[in-house]
Design a protein around this motif. Structure first.
Motif, short mmCIF file in Angstrom:
data_model
loop_
_atom_site.label_atom_id
_atom_site.label_comp_id
_atom_site.label_asym_id
_atom_site.label_seq_id
_atom_site.Cartn_x
_atom_site.Cartn_y
_atom_site.Cartn_z
N GLU A 295 2.83 10.41 -6.93
CA GLU A 295 3.85 10.83 -7.86
C GLU A 295 3.93 10.45 -9.74
OE1 GLU A 295 7.38 9.62 -6.37
OE2 GLU A 295 6.99 10.68 -4.10
N SER A 296 2.14 9.50 -10.09
CA SER A 296 2.39 9.22 -11.33
C SER A 296 2.03 10.76 -12.28
CB SER A 296 1.40 8.76 -12.09
OG SER A 296 2.00 7.38 -10.76
N ARG A 297 3.08 11.13 -13.39
CA ARG A 297 2.41 12.59 -14.27
C ARG A 297 2.12 12.45 -15.22
NH1 ARG A 297 6.04 13.72 -8.95
NH2 ARG A 297 4.91 15.03 -8.35
N ASN B 73 -7.39 9.14 -14.70
CA ASN B 73 -8.94 8.65 -14.48
C ASN B 73 -8.87 7.09 -14.36
OD1 ASN B 73 -12.02 7.55 -14.24
ND2 ASN B 73 -11.70 6.97 -15.96
N VAL B 74 -7.24 6.46 -14.51
CA VAL B 74 -7.70 5.13 -14.93
C VAL B 74 -6.25 5.26 -13.57
CG1 VAL B 74 -5.34 3.13 -15.81
CG2 VAL B 74 -7.00 4.79 -16.96
N LYS B 75 -5.53 5.56 -12.97
CA LYS B 75 -3.99 5.91 -12.50
C LYS B 75 -5.52 6.00 -11.16
CE LYS B 75 -2.73 10.28 -10.41
NZ LYS B 75 -1.86 10.92 -10.25
N SER B 76 -6.50 7.14 -10.66
CA SER B 76 -7.05 7.14 -9.26
C SER B 76 -8.08 5.74 -9.46
CB SER B 76 -8.69 8.19 -9.75
OG SER B 76 -9.14 8.37 -8.83
N ARG B 77 -8.86 4.83 -10.60
CA ARG B 77 -9.06 3.68 -9.99
C ARG B 77 -8.92 2.90 -9.70
NH1 ARG B 77 -11.80 2.23 -15.45
NH2 ARG B 77 -12.41 0.66 -13.67
N PHE B 78 -7.63 2.50 -10.12
CA PHE B 78 -6.62 1.57 -10.18
C PHE B 78 -6.16 2.07 -9.07
CE2 PHE B 78 -2.24 0.40 -9.64
CZ PHE B 78 -1.85 -0.87 -9.72
N CYS B 79 -5.85 3.01 -8.63
CA CYS B 79 -5.35 2.59 -6.70
C CYS B 79 -6.38 3.40 -5.60
CB CYS B 79 -4.45 3.80 -6.55
SG CYS B 79 -3.18 4.20 -7.77
N SER B 80 -7.49 2.86 -5.97
CA SER B 80 -8.33 2.86 -5.41
C SER B 80 -9.04 1.27 -5.15
CB SER B 80 -9.80 3.71 -5.33
OG SER B 80 -9.05 5.17 -6.08
N GLU B 81 -9.06 1.03 -6.06
CA GLU B 81 -9.91 -0.94 -6.53
C GLU B 81 -8.90 -1.93 -6.18
OE1 GLU B 81 -11.76 -0.98 -10.02
OE2 GLU B 81 -12.81 1.19 -10.19
N VAL B 82 -7.50 -1.41 -6.29
CA VAL B 82 -6.58 -2.50 -6.35
C VAL B 82 -6.34 -2.99 -5.05
CG1 VAL B 82 -4.58 -1.21 -5.58
CG2 VAL B 82 -4.17 -3.52 -6.56
N VAL B 83 -6.62 -4.84 -4.97
CA VAL B 83 -6.76 -5.05 -3.21
C VAL B 83 -4.94 -6.20 -3.54
CG1 VAL B 83 -8.62 -4.79 -2.65
CG2 VAL B 83 -7.76 -6.82 -4.00
N PHE B 84 -5.05 -6.26 -1.97
CA PHE B 84 -3.77 -6.88 -1.89
C PHE B 84 -3.38 -7.80 -1.71
CE2 PHE B 84 -0.57 -9.54 1.71
CZ PHE B 84 0.54 -8.97 0.82
N GLU B 85 -4.33 -9.14 -1.65
CA GLU B 85 -4.35 -10.49 -2.11
C GLU B 85 -3.99 -10.53 -3.62
OE1 GLU B 85 -6.06 -9.18 1.46
OE2 GLU B 85 -7.30 -8.64 -0.75
N VAL B 86 -4.81 -9.69 -4.87
CA VAL B 86 -3.64 -9.21 -5.99
C VAL B 86 -2.49 -9.84 -6.24
CG1 VAL B 86 -2.59 -7.51 -6.11
CG2 VAL B 86 -3.92 -8.63 -8.34
N VAL B 87 -1.50 -9.69 -5.43
CA VAL B 87 0.07 -10.16 -5.02
C VAL B 87 -0.39 -11.84 -5.12
CG1 VAL B 87 0.67 -8.52 -3.60
CG2 VAL B 87 -0.06 -10.29 -2.71
N THR B 88 -1.13 -12.34 -4.73
CA THR B 88 -0.72 -14.26 -5.02
C THR B 88 -0.95 -14.64 -6.15
OG1 THR B 88 -3.65 -13.93 -4.85
CG2 THR B 88 -2.76 -14.09 -2.58
N PHE C 220 1.00 -1.26 -0.15
CA PHE C 220 -0.15 -0.58 -0.25
C PHE C 220 0.62 1.15 -0.33
CE2 PHE C 220 -3.88 -2.75 1.73
CZ PHE C 220 -4.11 -2.42 0.59
N TYR C 221 1.90 1.47 0.61
CA TYR C 221 3.16 1.94 0.44
C TYR C 221 3.19 2.67 -1.16
CZ TYR C 221 7.54 4.79 0.54
OH TYR C 221 8.65 5.79 0.03
N LEU C 222 3.60 1.64 -1.88
CA LEU C 222 3.81 1.42 -2.86
C LEU C 222 2.59 2.32 -3.88
CD1 LEU C 222 5.50 -2.01 -3.92
CD2 LEU C 222 6.74 0.47 -3.56
N ILE C 223 1.09 2.07 -3.60
CA ILE C 223 0.14 2.27 -4.16
C ILE C 223 0.18 3.63 -4.30
CG2 ILE C 223 -2.30 2.00 -4.26
CD1 ILE C 223 -0.55 -0.49 -5.74
N ASP C 224 0.02 3.96 -3.16
CA ASP C 224 0.17 5.19 -2.52
C ASP C 224 1.16 6.36 -3.46
OD1 ASP C 224 -0.69 8.14 -0.63
OD2 ASP C 224 1.01 7.75 0.50
#
Length: 740
Positions: A630-632, A698-713, A621-625
């Motif tokens: 910082e994505s420009r 829009n893609v950045k905002s949605r991704f950072c809001s919707e992604v979950v930690f369980e995806v790493v599995t 979640f530190y990376l997602i933040d």
């Protein structure tokens, strides 16, 4: 009158059908032949010849026209189980030939379970021509993955191995074959005057490559692989290293370039963990929390748990060490063959083996498999004993001859360190340790190198690696100096480290003296050097023999790679490509993106795993933040533009992801020309800047809001795929070595 007669003849000739018309199959003829065949199916002697003729005609119809296989499928099981060998052979020949000509035919045959069962039943025959026909049709039939799975489903592999063990005539029929160019890498194994044995060997290995090795019965596997090893030892001995060849043997020689795999095991996690950290859980917990990719770590023999397992005992026993270094070198080197590096993003072992199949079994290659190097203390420069090899004047692989192997002993006497790469390909005991260590740190594979350094000498110049290493002191002793890293960013695997500036005079340093049984951990990116002394106070020999176990953190399993993978899993839409570039830019400045993701590690003590899991979650979640803040958009455009100007690929850092997506036939974005797509994307962004910037945000905002930690599995599936590829390659390399 004569002229009129000639004209008549000409007219008659013109009226004859052409050869093409004569040989063009007609569906009516095929149907008539099939009807005659069906009517004639009986065991009466006079009908066999007629049936055989019908099958011959039907084969021709099937190969030269689009005749459907459906009617024939009703008869094939009966024909394949016929007591008349000529009919069974003819039926199997039809299956093999039609499977090669038509993918649809191959699929039809494979879908019909009774036909596949009938085909496998041929291996019960005691007639050589039926067995040969059955092997050939398996080779032809198994050109598709589905057909391979079908024959494996009906235990074809077990039957092939069983029959091979009974029909093989013995080692006296094995020979070494050299192609006409007589190059060192054109050597093949042949079986003289025994086409049937070679056919069974080839068909067996094709199916071994297609199956899970765990599915092969152990008794069959051990017996089969024992014969293969004996064949290899007999035909090669030291001929490959010496460059000797045997060709033009009397009689006919059936040749093959196929190598099979041998199932390898892993040591238990408890054994390897005790071998590295001792029986206490606190040591491994302390290592993961405070040293992994952070700081060097010494496990001294004097402070280690007396109950620690000697994980290198089996390897040491296999060396037959008698205290004489030249004999040790000779016993190791004379059994080695080249081990070609496999790309990090290779996920299909058959693709890789197809690329290197003509070079498998060739002698070791300088700078790839072996080096003889020393560093001058005053000049701080590396010197290579084999200067001709080091000159770089030849682009061809530089194979070691038997004379070069003998020279390594002289090089050692003159102060050169002999370094060998790829011990995990040569010794099962090392492979078992490496495989378990890879599982412990959640990586596809672990490499193992050997370094033999004479007294009062330094091998490699001060350098840092793109991978973490455990230095395992087997014999002797060595002094190590480890310096502070020049950058907080850990190096990527396969980064070009040549020319990297290492100013050791200003860096902090730590000294470690390793004796027999000691282990030293060095994180990637930490400069280090090591040397031996002419005399040691405790009476141990002045030379050094150590192994390095290299934990290579592949790009998909760094946290940056996990971020890319999470974005890919979240959406496969083309709009996410710009965000991939943004993640790459951030990872070039934030050290956290370079760290290894350890979510796939297994068999840690509960208290260690729970703490690790929470730490990994916080990192994610530190990376997602970071991605959110910082994505420009303008930095992304500038980065793509600079890459195009330099003729570079802005998506090179996710090449592994590109390869993964290429396997998905439904993903059309990866079936287009990539360079065109990048330039086209940049042009569209420039023309419609505001629109694309809004879509990016829009893609950045949605991704950072919707992604979950369980995806790493989900990343574990990719890890398992990479692990299978590496393990299959290692398994195949074992049979190319005389000494296992």
């Amino acid at each position: 009158m004569e002229k009129k007669k000639k004209d008549t003849v000409k007219r008659k000739r013109k009226q004859k059908p052409s050869a093409r018309e004569l040989h063009r199959p007609r569906s009516s003829d095929a149907n008539a032949t099939f009807a005659l065949l069906l009517a004639s199916l009986s065991n009466t002697p006079h009908s066999v010849i007629f049936i055989n003729k019908c099958l011959f005609k039907l084969r021709r119809f099937l190969l030269l026209s689009q005749t459907s296989m459906t009617p024939l499928l009703a008869l094939l099981p009966t024909l394949l189980r016929s007591t008349r060998p000529e009919l069974a052979c003819r039926a199997s020949d039809i299956i093999g030939a039609a499977s090669l000509v038509s993918f649809d035919a191959n699929e039809e045959f494979a879908f019909d379970s009774e036909t596949v069962e009938g085909l496998i039943s041929l291996f019960q025959s005691r007639i050589r021509k039926v067995l040969l026909s059955a092997c050939n049709v398996v080779l032809d039939f198994s050109t598709t993955t589905f057909a391979q799975r079908q024959v494996l489903k009906f235990s074809a592999l077990n039957k092939l191995m069983f029959v091979f063990l009974h029909i093989f005539n013995g080692l006296e029929c094995a020979r070494l074959w050299s192609e006409c160019d007589e190059s060192l890498h054109s050597l093949k194994i042949g079986i003289k005057e025994d086409e049937l044995s070679l056919a069974f060997l080839s068909a067996t290995v094709v199916l071994i490559n297609a199956c899970e090795v765990e599915s092969i019965p152990q008794s069959l596997s051990e017996a089969f692989l024992r014969i293969l090893k004996q064949i290899r030892v007999r035909v090669s001995d030291q001929e490959v290293i010496k460059g000797a060849r045997k060709c033009n043997e009397e009689g006919r020689l059936y040749k093959s370039n196929i190598a099979a795999s041998q199932p390898t095991g892993s040591l238990s996690f408890e054994v390897v963990q005790r071998g590295l950290f001792g029986a206490s859980d606190t040591t491994s917990e302390d290592f993961i929390s405070n040293y992994w990719e952070v700081s060097p770590f010494l496990l001294s023999r004097a402070t280690r748990d007396p109950d620690m397992h000697d994980i290198f005992g089996a390897f040491v026993q296999s060396l037959n060490w008698n205290g004489r270094v030249p004999s040790l070198l000779s016993s190791i080197l004379q059994h080695l063959v080249a081990c070609f590096p496999i790309a990090s993003d290779e996920q299909n072992i058959l693709n890789f083996l197809n690329e290197v199949k003509d070079r498998l079994g060739c002698p070791i290659i300088y700078q790839q498999d072996i080096r003889a190097v020393k560093t001058e203390r005053q000049s701080r420069k590396e010197m290579h004993y084999f200067r001709d090899f080091h000159s770089g004047c030849s682009k061809e692989p530089l194979y070691f001859t038997f004379d070069d192997v003998l020279k390594c002993g002289q090089a050692y006497k003159e102060g050169y360190t002999v370094a060998l790469r790829g011990l995990e390909f040569c010794y099962q005991s090392i492979a078992a340790i490496a495989d378990t260590l890879a599982l412990m740190f959640g990586q596809p594979s672990v490499g193992a190198n050997l370094y033999l350094t004479p007294p009062n000498s330094q091998g490699l110049v001060c350098h840092f690696d793109d991978h973490c290493v455990f230095v395992c002191q087997i014999f002797g002793s060595k002094q190590w100096t480890i310096f502070s890293p020049p950058s907080q960013l850990l190096p990527h695997l396969y980064d070009n480290l040549l020319g990297s500036d290492i100013n050791c005079t200003k860096a902090g340093r730590r000294e470690f003296f390793l004796r027999e049984g000691d282990l030293l951990y060095i994180p990637r990116g930490f400069p280090h050097e090591a040397y031996t002394s002419s005399a040691v106070s405790d009476g141990s020999p002045g030379f050094s023999f150590h192994l390095t176990l290299s934990i290579e953190v592949e790009p998909p399993f760094e946290w940056g790679g996990v971020s890319h993978f999470a974005l890919h899993c979240w959406s496969e839409n083309q709009k996410r490509l710009l965000l991939h570039v943004a993640i790459g830019i951030i990872s070039n400045f934030d050290p956290s993106f370079r760290k290894a993701c350890l979510t796939a590690v297994v068999s840690l003590p509960p208290v260690v795993y729970n703490g690790l899991f929470q730490g990994q979650r916080n990192t994610f979640f530190y990376l997602i933040d970071k991605i959110r803040t910082e994505s420009r958009f303008m930095e992304v455009l500038s980065s793509i533009e600079v890459a195009i100007q330099k003729n570079e690929d802005p998506f090179q850092q996710i090449r592994w992801l590109w390869v993964l997506c290429m396997e998905k036939e439904t993903s059309s974005e990866y079936n287009t020309n990539k360079s065109f797509m990048i330039e086209d994307l940049l042009s569209l962004c420039a023309q419609h800047k505001d629109k694309f910037e809004a879509a990016f945000l829009n893609v950045k905002s949605r991704f950072c809001s919707e992604v979950v930690f369980e995806v790493v599995t989900s990343n574990r599936m990719l890890l398992q795929k990479c692990r299978n590829t590496r393990k299959q390659y290692i398994n195949r390399m074992f049979l190319l070595h005389d000494k296992l």
